[in-house]
Design a protein around this motif. Sequence first.
Motif, PDB file in Angstrom:
ATOM      1  N   ASP A 157      38.232  44.127  38.082  1.00  0.00           N
ATOM      2  CA  ASP A 157      38.391  42.868  37.368  1.00  0.00           C
ATOM      3  C   ASP A 157      39.061  43.128  36.038  1.00  0.00           C
ATOM      4  OD1 ASP A 157      37.228  41.480  39.353  1.00  0.00           O
ATOM      5  OD2 ASP A 157      35.225  41.448  38.441  1.00  0.00           O
ATOM      6  N   ILE A 158      39.990  42.236  35.675  1.00  0.00           N
ATOM      7  CA  ILE A 158      40.692  42.369  34.410  1.00  0.00           C
ATOM      8  C   ILE A 158      40.220  41.232  33.501  1.00  0.00           C
ATOM      9  CG2 ILE A 158      42.951  42.521  33.308  1.00  0.00           C
ATOM     10  CD1 ILE A 158      42.769  44.561  35.505  1.00  0.00           C
ATOM     11  N   PRO A 159      39.559  41.555  32.399  1.00  0.00           N
ATOM     12  CA  PRO A 159      39.060  40.494  31.531  1.00  0.00           C
ATOM     13  C   PRO A 159      40.174  39.837  30.724  1.00  0.00           C
ATOM     14  CG  PRO A 159      38.550  42.624  30.602  1.00  0.00           C
ATOM     15  CD  PRO A 159      39.180  42.889  31.922  1.00  0.00           C
TER      16      PRO A 159
ATOM     17  N   SER B  53      46.435  25.584  32.109  1.00  0.00           N
ATOM     18  CA  SER B  53      46.929  26.076  33.383  1.00  0.00           C
ATOM     19  C   SER B  53      46.009  27.150  33.953  1.00  0.00           C
ATOM     20  CB  SER B  53      48.339  26.651  33.205  1.00  0.00           C
ATOM     21  OG  SER B  53      48.270  27.758  32.338  1.00  0.00           O
ATOM     22  N   ALA B  54      45.171  27.725  33.123  1.00  0.00           N
ATOM     23  CA  ALA B  54      44.412  28.883  33.577  1.00  0.00           C
ATOM     24  C   ALA B  54      43.040  28.524  34.130  1.00  0.00           C
ATOM     25  CB  ALA B  54      44.257  29.866  32.429  1.00  0.00           C
ATOM     26  N   GLY B  55      42.722  27.273  34.194  1.00  0.00           N
ATOM     27  CA  GLY B  55      41.433  26.904  34.776  1.00  0.00           C
ATOM     28  C   GLY B  55      40.285  27.220  33.828  1.00  0.00           C
ATOM     29  N   PRO B  56      39.083  27.423  34.351  1.00  0.00           N
ATOM     30  CA  PRO B  56      37.919  27.645  33.484  1.00  0.00           C
ATOM     31  C   PRO B  56      38.096  28.904  32.642  1.00  0.00           C
ATOM     32  CG  PRO B  56      37.427  28.173  35.773  1.00  0.00           C
ATOM     33  CD  PRO B  56      38.761  27.531  35.775  1.00  0.00           C
ATOM     34  N   ARG B  57      37.814  28.761  31.367  1.00  0.00           N
ATOM     35  CA  ARG B  57      38.029  29.886  30.480  1.00  0.00           C
ATOM     36  C   ARG B  57      36.686  30.447  30.042  1.00  0.00           C
ATOM     37  NH1 ARG B  57      41.580  31.549  26.562  1.00  0.00           N
ATOM     38  NH2 ARG B  57      40.210  30.923  24.905  1.00  0.00           N
ATOM     39  N   GLY B  58      36.292  31.517  30.676  1.00  0.00           N
ATOM     40  CA  GLY B  58      35.084  32.201  30.220  1.00  0.00           C
ATOM     41  C   GLY B  58      35.427  32.943  28.963  1.00  0.00           C
TER      42      GLY B  58
ATOM     43  N   TYR C 125      34.512  35.500  34.603  1.00  0.00           N
ATOM     44  CA  TYR C 125      35.741  34.730  34.787  1.00  0.00           C
ATOM     45  C   TYR C 125      36.937  35.623  34.505  1.00  0.00           C
ATOM     46  CZ  TYR C 125      32.601  30.750  34.593  1.00  0.00           C
ATOM     47  OH  TYR C 125      31.600  29.874  34.828  1.00  0.00           O
ATOM     48  N   PRO C 126      37.169  36.603  35.357  1.00  0.00           N
ATOM     49  CA  PRO C 126      38.262  37.532  35.045  1.00  0.00           C
ATOM     50  C   PRO C 126      39.608  36.831  35.130  1.00  0.00           C
ATOM     51  CG  PRO C 126      37.457  37.924  37.257  1.00  0.00           C
ATOM     52  CD  PRO C 126      36.555  36.886  36.665  1.00  0.00           C
TER      53      PRO C 126
END
Lengths: 290, 443
Positions: free
Chosen positions: A64-66, A29-34, A40-41
């Motif tokens: 930005d929140i990592p 659900s979270a899309g691309p996961r850096g 990718y915050p």
Amino acid sequence: MGPVLVEEMIAGSTDLANPVLFKEHRALSAGPRGDTDIDYPKMSARELNVSYGGKAALHDVALDIPRNKVTALIGPSGCGKSTFIRCLNRMNDIIDNCRIEGVVDLDGENIYAQDRDVVQLRTRIGMVFQKPNPFPKSIFENVAYGPKIHGMARDREELNGIVLGSLERAGLLDEVRDRLDAPGISLSGGQQQRLCIARAIAVRPEVILMDEPCSALDPIATERIEELIMELKAQYTIIIVTHSMHQARRLSDKTGFFHMGRLVEHGDTEEVFENPRDDRTRDYVTGRTG
Amino acid sequence: MNNTADTSDDLANDLATDLPGITTRIEARLAARHRAEKRFRLLSILAVWVGLAFLGVLFVIIVHSGADAFRQTKVLVDVRLEPKDFGAPGTVDRETLGRANYQGLMKRSLREAFPQVTSRKDRKGLYRLVSSGAAFELREKVLQAPELIGQTISIWVTASDDVDMIVKGVVPRKARVDHRRLGDNQMGWLEDLESAGRVELGFNWAFFTAGDSREPELAGIAAAVIGSLYSVLVCLAIAFPLGVMSALYLESFAPRNRWTDFIEVNINNLAAVPSIVFGLLGLAIFLNVLHLPRSAPLVGGMVLALMTMPTIVIAARVAIKGVPPSVREAALAVGASPVQAVFHHVLPLAMPGILTGTIIGTARALGETAPLLMIGMVAFVVDIPTSALDPATALPVQVFLWSDIPERAFAERTSAAILVLLGFVCLMNLTAVLLRKKFEIRW
């Protein structure tokens, strides 16, 4: 309720209680996961301006929140850090004269977009408040409320699994397993706060916001919560507002320093505390002001 | 650090030199403050006692003048039930039995009990010892047990109010003839009956089972109580949901702007409007425009609902405001929708306060007279209403009606009706306390 029974329930509590499967579920659900890359915050705020009845509380905040890290927000009282954290799950919406401008993204999607479902958003972003605020219901009902209204459990057994699993992860299960029907209010302050954490994680959030979660607790209870935060960090993105510089230093990977409604400085915690770039930050973290 | 220490020392020195004798000054003031404290406490206790004393006096007066109405004098009369009085022999159908001349039977029995009374005028006086309702009591008895026909039965019948007043001692026996309603010969017959053990004071059932009547000994509050009950039920059914929903909306959902301020001010104004104005509104709208039935508890309840709603809204808003916002926030934070947060958490916590306000508002509606006068619930109602559409009166209106009648027996019935009304109000307040206890969630 015997201990054996409880273990069985946790064991049988489906994939929701399984951290590995749970992570994958989130990744979808979270899309691309850096990895830990700030490129990718999990969340990011841009040009965020907030005012209460014309009185500005936040100026032009960008942060930005990592993912899967603890981000600490520090600063003197009234600096806007609580206002900021309440913007992240749109809790400020219920304040009548509050005006919010700017963009807050969750996985790259603006949470202030016109068609955004606030109820669904708050399910993904849990919150723990400054003062423990359990519902005036039993311990079980406190944790079960969220899963119930979302229809997360198909039957009673599944609900039991979710509740016990959440209590377990909040490190409270051993203390309350034989009195789940006791009122949540009957617990000690520290236990109540862990109950609130259990309640927050019961609805499977991706982000947990904590607004000074230890300010009403004694040092021992505080230590328990801090240990818990360190454990939860593996699965959740945590943002914590704190008045204690020591706590920020112990817990967080990233730190943001707010002063008079502005985000003065942010970066790796180590960096902010050892080599602050701004004088105001240096004065605050060395205890000269604040 | 040194710097601050110096300043505070300086300050202390300054005070000592600038204000000599400062300690004695403070002490003198302290004594006066203690005296003021004591004075205030004494006055407060006095105020409480004065209030209680007034309440006590009121209660004693009402009980004193109303207690007698709960008892009623009965007279034992021997009645010869001859078959010829009940139509053709052998017929026992109820209709014929019901049509018999019971008034005549009663008169004949009294004549036979006092054969010495012969003149027409004296006989009339004799008949007036028992109530005009006595014949109906005889009829009831015969209809219940037709097999008694052919026998001579002894039956306790209701005495007239004049006899009742003498027996209870409300009108003294030694009073001058023009101060009592019984003539000397009637007093003599009464004494004869008493010495024969044929006069008795019993519980006044009729007061609780009968409707209004022109004869005080037959008048009861049943019609009024039922009318009040219907009115209050209609009032609650309308005012409670409307009031609670309004309060919830205004307190939890409505934006705060000039409109909601305007609404709030007007709800407060509405709570202070004299109740008779609501009666006029009911007359103009419910009766003249909507053509609802006159004198009906339905309309009475609707008018009372208009009057009670602002009270409920205000009480409910205070109760909802009193729920800690943290509970609502906690619910929202786990993803509850605003309506869920309100109905699952805020409303249950506000319920004790809402119920208290509602019951106090309803108790006020129960005691309200003026608006009911306007919509015709001031009628002389003999039949007990069976629905909210039947003509009815209400308990306070009944009190108002009886208080206007000069007969002594109605005076005590007025007080008794007030006692019943007070009893209902006390019962409702007790319910309020119990409900609050039941719903209260300890923090």
